[in-house]
Scaffold this motif. Sequence first.
Motif, PDB file in Angstrom:
ATOM      1  N   PRO A  63      -7.116  10.220   2.935  1.00 43.04           N
ATOM      2  CA  PRO A  63      -5.953  10.159   3.825  1.00 43.04           C
ATOM      3  C   PRO A  63      -5.527   8.723   4.105  1.00 43.04           C
ATOM      4  O   PRO A  63      -6.371   7.857   4.356  1.00 43.04           O
ATOM      5  N   VAL A  64      -4.251   8.478   4.078  1.00 51.53           N
ATOM      6  CA  VAL A  64      -3.721   7.122   4.214  1.00 51.53           C
ATOM      7  C   VAL A  64      -3.420   6.783   5.665  1.00 51.53           C
ATOM      8  O   VAL A  64      -3.923   5.789   6.205  1.00 51.53           O
ATOM      9  N   GLN A  65      -2.604   7.588   6.316  1.00 53.91           N
ATOM     10  CA  GLN A  65      -2.112   7.237   7.649  1.00 53.91           C
ATOM     11  C   GLN A  65      -3.234   7.083   8.678  1.00 53.91           C
ATOM     12  O   GLN A  65      -3.212   6.114   9.465  1.00 53.91           O
ATOM     13  N   PRO A  66      -4.257   7.958   8.701  1.00 56.12           N
ATOM     14  CA  PRO A  66      -5.301   7.791   9.719  1.00 56.12           C
ATOM     15  C   PRO A  66      -6.132   6.525   9.549  1.00 56.12           C
ATOM     16  O   PRO A  66      -6.835   6.123  10.480  1.00 56.12           O
ATOM     17  N   LEU A  67      -6.057   5.908   8.382  1.00 56.80           N
ATOM     18  CA  LEU A  67      -6.819   4.680   8.122  1.00 56.80           C
ATOM     19  C   LEU A  67      -5.968   3.421   8.286  1.00 56.80           C
ATOM     20  O   LEU A  67      -6.440   2.316   8.028  1.00 56.80           O
ATOM     21  N   GLU A  68      -4.746   3.584   8.737  1.00 55.20           N
ATOM     22  CA  GLU A  68      -3.843   2.443   8.897  1.00 55.20           C
ATOM     23  C   GLU A  68      -4.446   1.397   9.821  1.00 55.20           C
ATOM     24  O   GLU A  68      -4.903   1.700  10.927  1.00 55.20           O
ATOM     25  N   GLY A  69      -4.478   0.156   9.363  1.00 53.48           N
ATOM     26  CA  GLY A  69      -4.974  -0.959  10.154  1.00 53.48           C
ATOM     27  C   GLY A  69      -6.484  -1.065  10.224  1.00 53.48           C
ATOM     28  O   GLY A  69      -6.998  -2.005  10.839  1.00 53.48           O
ATOM     29  N   LYS A  70      -7.207  -0.133   9.605  1.00 53.25           N
ATOM     30  CA  LYS A  70      -8.662  -0.116   9.721  1.00 53.25           C
ATOM     31  C   LYS A  70      -9.336  -0.744   8.512  1.00 53.25           C
ATOM     32  O   LYS A  70      -8.784  -0.771   7.410  1.00 53.25           O
ATOM     33  N   ILE A  71     -10.545  -1.236   8.727  1.00 51.18           N
ATOM     34  CA  ILE A  71     -11.385  -1.707   7.629  1.00 51.18           C
ATOM     35  C   ILE A  71     -12.026  -0.498   6.962  1.00 51.18           C
ATOM     36  O   ILE A  71     -12.534   0.412   7.626  1.00 51.18           O
ATOM     37  N   VAL A  72     -11.979  -0.497   5.635  1.00 57.70           N
ATOM     38  CA  VAL A  72     -12.517   0.604   4.844  1.00 57.70           C
ATOM     39  C   VAL A  72     -13.510   0.036   3.838  1.00 57.70           C
ATOM     40  O   VAL A  72     -13.151  -0.795   2.999  1.00 57.70           O
ATOM     41  N   ILE A  73     -14.762   0.477   3.928  1.00 58.64           N
ATOM     42  CA  ILE A  73     -15.785   0.059   2.971  1.00 58.64           C
ATOM     43  C   ILE A  73     -15.758   1.028   1.803  1.00 58.64           C
ATOM     44  O   ILE A  73     -15.904   2.241   1.978  1.00 58.64           O
ATOM     45  N   ASP A  74     -15.582   0.496   0.612  1.00 56.71           N
ATOM     46  CA  ASP A  74     -15.480   1.307  -0.601  1.00 56.71           C
ATOM     47  C   ASP A  74     -16.757   1.172  -1.424  1.00 56.71           C
ATOM     48  O   ASP A  74     -17.141   0.068  -1.803  1.00 56.71           O
ATOM     49  N   THR A  75     -17.416   2.289  -1.707  1.00 50.97           N
ATOM     50  CA  THR A  75     -18.689   2.259  -2.438  1.00 50.97           C
ATOM     51  C   THR A  75     -18.530   2.616  -3.910  1.00 50.97           C
ATOM     52  O   THR A  75     -19.526   2.779  -4.617  1.00 50.97           O
ATOM     53  N   ASN A  76     -17.311   2.714  -4.392  1.00 51.42           N
ATOM     54  CA  ASN A  76     -17.064   3.359  -5.678  1.00 51.42           C
ATOM     55  C   ASN A  76     -17.531   2.568  -6.890  1.00 51.42           C
ATOM     56  O   ASN A  76     -17.569   1.340  -6.892  1.00 51.42           O
ATOM     57  N   ASN A  77     -17.843   3.327  -7.926  1.00 53.71           N
ATOM     58  CA  ASN A  77     -18.053   2.813  -9.276  1.00 53.71           C
ATOM     59  C   ASN A  77     -17.281   3.703 -10.246  1.00 53.71           C
ATOM     60  O   ASN A  77     -17.016   4.873  -9.957  1.00 53.71           O
ATOM     61  N   TYR A  78     -16.952   3.135 -11.381  1.00 48.27           N
ATOM     62  CA  TYR A  78     -16.172   3.838 -12.401  1.00 48.27           C
ATOM     63  C   TYR A  78     -17.122   4.491 -13.400  1.00 48.27           C
ATOM     64  O   TYR A  78     -17.743   3.812 -14.210  1.00 48.27           O
ATOM     65  N   THR A 130     -12.162  -1.028  -9.218  1.00 54.60           N
ATOM     66  CA  THR A 130     -12.163   0.242  -8.490  1.00 54.60           C
ATOM     67  C   THR A 130     -11.707   0.052  -7.049  1.00 54.60           C
ATOM     68  O   THR A 130     -10.910   0.839  -6.530  1.00 54.60           O
ATOM     69  N   SER A 131     -12.197  -0.981  -6.400  1.00 54.85           N
ATOM     70  CA  SER A 131     -11.794  -1.226  -5.008  1.00 54.85           C
ATOM     71  C   SER A 131     -10.335  -1.657  -4.918  1.00 54.85           C
ATOM     72  O   SER A 131      -9.653  -1.375  -3.926  1.00 54.85           O
ATOM     73  N   GLY A 132      -9.853  -2.332  -5.954  1.00 61.68           N
ATOM     74  CA  GLY A 132      -8.441  -2.683  -5.992  1.00 61.68           C
ATOM     75  C   GLY A 132      -7.551  -1.456  -6.051  1.00 61.68           C
ATOM     76  O   GLY A 132      -6.478  -1.416  -5.435  1.00 61.68           O
ATOM     77  N   LEU A 133      -7.998  -0.428  -6.780  1.00 59.54           N
ATOM     78  CA  LEU A 133      -7.239   0.819  -6.833  1.00 59.54           C
ATOM     79  C   LEU A 133      -7.204   1.493  -5.466  1.00 59.54           C
ATOM     80  O   LEU A 133      -6.171   2.033  -5.064  1.00 59.54           O
ATOM     81  N   LEU A 134      -8.332   1.469  -4.751  1.00 59.96           N
ATOM     82  CA  LEU A 134      -8.340   2.056  -3.417  1.00 59.96           C
ATOM     83  C   LEU A 134      -7.445   1.261  -2.472  1.00 59.96           C
ATOM     84  O   LEU A 134      -6.728   1.839  -1.651  1.00 59.96           O
ATOM     85  N   GLN A 135      -7.441  -0.063  -2.593  1.00 64.06           N
ATOM     86  CA  GLN A 135      -6.575  -0.881  -1.739  1.00 64.06           C
ATOM     87  C   GLN A 135      -5.107  -0.552  -1.996  1.00 64.06           C
ATOM     88  O   GLN A 135      -4.311  -0.480  -1.052  1.00 64.06           O
ATOM     89  N   LYS A 136      -4.743  -0.299  -3.237  1.00 62.98           N
ATOM     90  CA  LYS A 136      -3.361   0.077  -3.535  1.00 62.98           C
ATOM     91  C   LYS A 136      -3.023   1.439  -2.929  1.00 62.98           C
ATOM     92  O   LYS A 136      -1.892   1.662  -2.479  1.00 62.98           O
ATOM     93  N   HIS A 137      -4.005   2.343  -2.925  1.00 59.37           N
ATOM     94  CA  HIS A 137      -3.790   3.658  -2.318  1.00 59.37           C
ATOM     95  C   HIS A 137      -3.700   3.570  -0.797  1.00 59.37           C
ATOM     96  O   HIS A 137      -3.015   4.387  -0.170  1.00 59.37           O
ATOM     97  N   LEU A 138      -4.397   2.578  -0.230  1.00 57.99           N
ATOM     98  CA  LEU A 138      -4.420   2.387   1.228  1.00 57.99           C
ATOM     99  C   LEU A 138      -3.777   1.039   1.578  1.00 57.99           C
ATOM    100  O   LEU A 138      -4.444   0.113   2.044  1.00 57.99           O
ATOM    101  N   PRO A 139      -2.482   0.885   1.377  1.00 59.18           N
ATOM    102  CA  PRO A 139      -1.849  -0.428   1.521  1.00 59.18           C
ATOM    103  C   PRO A 139      -1.871  -0.988   2.934  1.00 59.18           C
ATOM    104  O   PRO A 139      -1.706  -2.202   3.122  1.00 59.18           O
ATOM    105  N   THR A 140      -2.074  -0.128   3.933  1.00 54.30           N
ATOM    106  CA  THR A 140      -2.091  -0.600   5.315  1.00 54.30           C
ATOM    107  C   THR A 140      -3.510  -0.729   5.863  1.00 54.30           C
ATOM    108  O   THR A 140      -3.700  -0.981   7.056  1.00 54.30           O
ATOM    109  N   SER A 141      -4.509  -0.549   5.008  1.00 45.43           N
ATOM    110  CA  SER A 141      -5.909  -0.714   5.395  1.00 45.43           C
ATOM    111  C   SER A 141      -6.459  -2.004   4.810  1.00 45.43           C
ATOM    112  O   SER A 141      -5.802  -2.674   4.001  1.00 45.43           O
ATOM    113  N   LYS A 142      -7.683  -2.336   5.197  1.00 48.54           N
ATOM    114  CA  LYS A 142      -8.335  -3.553   4.730  1.00 48.54           C
ATOM    115  C   LYS A 142      -9.622  -3.151   4.017  1.00 48.54           C
ATOM    116  O   LYS A 142     -10.651  -2.909   4.645  1.00 48.54           O
TER     117      LYS A 142
END
Length: 213
Positions: free
Chosen positions: A77-92, A110-122
Motif C-alpha cells: 500500500p502506498v498512501q498509508p506509508l506516505e512520509g514514513k521510513i520503510v525498511i526493505d529486505t528484498n532480494n531478487y 530491488t530497493s530502488g524499485l520499491l522506492q519508485k513504487h513508494l515515491p512519498t516514502s523514505k
Amino acid sequence: MTTIGIIGAGHIGSQIARKAVELGYEVVISNSRGPETLTDFVAELGPRAKAATAAEAAAAGDFAVVTVPLKSIRDVPVQPLEGKIVIDTNNYYWERDGRFPELDSGQETTSGLLQKHLPTSKVAKGFNHIMAREITTDGTPAGTEGRRALATASDYPEAAELVTRFYDEFGFDTVNVGPLSESWRVERDRPAYVVRQTAAELTESLDRAPRTI
C-alpha cells in the motif's frame, strides 16, 4: 511506544517481529493470506503484537518493514506509508519472481524499485543479507570483538540513521553503502551475501562486489 508495521510475515518478517517485541516495540504484522492466518503467531508474540491487513499495518507503523517477494511489491500500500521510513529486505530471486530486465542489466536495484513504487516514502535497505534465523541469534552488544555488521543504503540520511539504530538494538554494527543506487553491492550472490562479517570485512566485500552477476 514505537509501533512497527511489518508487511510480510515470512521467514524474515517473523524474525524481525520476534526480536522487535523482545526489545519492547509494538508490532502490527500482515501477510498476503489475511490476519486470521496469523492468530497463532501473534499469540506466541504476546500482547505487543497484532495481526492486520497490509494497509492497516502500514497505517499503524511509525515506520515499516516491507518483506515480501519482489514480484509482490506493487501490492504494497502506498498512501498509508506516505512520509514514513520503510525498511526493505528484498532480494531478487528470478526463479521465484520472474525476470526483471532492469535488474538483470544492472540499471536498477530491488530497493530502488520499491522506492519508485513508494515515491512519498523514505526507503532504506535492511536485513537482506543475513539468514532469517540469524536475525535473532547473531546479535551481540555494542563493542563486542568481532561483532557482526549489516549494510544499509538510502537516499534519505534519516532513513539510514533509523536502520543504524535498529541494527544496533538487534546487536549489529552498520556499514552505510550510500544511496539506493549502490545497494546492489549487498544483494544476492555478492561477497557480502549471507556471510557473517565484521564492519571492516563487510566494507571490503562491498568494495569488490561485481555490478552484474
